[in-house]
Design an enzyme around this catalytic site. Structure first.
Site, PDB file in Angstrom:
ATOM      1  CB  CYS B  51      44.904  36.687  46.386  1.00 59.44           C
ATOM      2  SG  CYS B  51      43.119  37.030  45.961  1.00 59.44           S
ATOM      3  NE  ARG B 128      40.469  33.557  42.830  1.00 60.20           N
ATOM      4  CZ  ARG B 128      41.008  34.026  43.816  1.00 60.20           C
ATOM      5  NH1 ARG B 128      42.062  34.773  43.628  1.00 60.20           N
ATOM      6  NH2 ARG B 128      40.631  33.862  45.167  1.00 60.20           N
TER       7      ARG B 128
END
Lengths: 72, 214
Positions: B51, B128
């Site tokens: 991330c 995601r």
């Protein structure tokens, strides 16, 4: 950036927005055009200032309340 | 037998569902973005390696997105304080400033609305996702990536270019298209139009596959 802090007072950004409204930038479009801020930030900031009692809105136009005038 | 309620997830071509959520830049609504393109994306968690690389990559393409009237809005099931601490850490340690807002979706309201939690991957983290929403609030693209695979920013930019080109010129874009490449002319819908198509001056492989330069 937030226009109203957790204690209910306008932040620096909030004061700048109130000043913009006082100077005649009474719609989100006018504020975006004059300041270059992103529209999403202007809309959310105006909403915060309305909810906190510093501004009022009618037909898409914003104006200072007595409380808002007292800040400037 | 116990019935489970599965909320209907938004699909391409539908109006994206309105929400109001706390973010690192105050409370935002989806409708605050009316008039601009929006990339709403989720990441599994703050202070995690993939991330962090993605956020730096999103920050890198943000100026290019803004030139395309496109905003970024991140989301994870973390608190505003966590987001702020992570963003400060990324700036301090990696030298990258994150200037777009991030939703703190601790109660999972927005992630549930958009189907960002896939329980077989994680019951507590969002996968995601990328939701590209047009200036009228219509969902135009949905991407899902697993927890272990970071996203490709050039593909996200390419999709924005493709959607905006399609809207402006009423054309389609072929495989691996990049801005400036020839585009696909929509195929004719009648036999007569098919006959005429190959004589219209396009670069045609056959009546149903014609390209043109913009």
């Amino acid at each position: 950036m937030p226009c109203v802090s957790s204690d209910g007072k306008p932040t620096g950004t909030g004061v700048n927005t109130l000043t913009s409204v006082k100077e005649g930038l009474t719609t989100p479009d006018k504020i975006v055009e004059a300041t270059g801020q992103p529209m999403f930030r202007v809309r959310s900031g105006l909403r915060e200032l309305v909810n906190a009692g510093f501004l009022e809105e009618a037909d898409g136009e914003y104006s200072l309340t007595e409380t808002g005038k007292g800040v400037l | 037998m116990e019935e489970t309620h599965t909320p209907k997830l938004p699909l391409i071509g539908e109006k994206a569902p309105e929400f109001e959520a706390p973010t690192t830049q105050g409370t935002l609504r989806l409708s605050d973005y009316k008039g601009s393109w929006l990339i709403l994306f989720s990441h599994p968690a703050d202070f995690t390696p993939v991330c962090t690389t993605e956020f730096m990559a999103f920050a890198e393409i943000y100026p290019e997105l803004q030139k395309r009237n496109t905003e970024l809005l991140g989301l994870s099931v973390d608190s505003t304080s966590s987001h702020i601490a992570w963003v400060r850490n990324v700036e301090e340690k990696m030298g990258v400033k994150i200037t777009f807002p991030i939703i703190a979706d601790l109660n999972k309201d927005v992630s549930t609305l958009f189907g960002m939690i896939h329980p077989a991957q994680s019951k507590t983290e969002t996968v995601r996702t990328v939701f590209i929403i047009d200036p009228e609030g219509i969902l135009r693209t949905i991407l899902y990536y697993p927890l272990t695979t970071g996203r490709n920013m050039q593909e996200i930019l390419r999709i924005i270019d493709a959607l905006q080109t399609t809207d402006e010129y009423k054309v389609a874009t072929p495989a691996n298209w990049k801005k400036g490449d020839p585009v696909v002319v929509p195929p004719p819908q009648t036999a007569e139009a098919a006959e005429a198509r190959v004589k219209e001056g396009y670069d045609c492989k056959d009546w149903y596959l014609c390209f043109k330069k913009l």
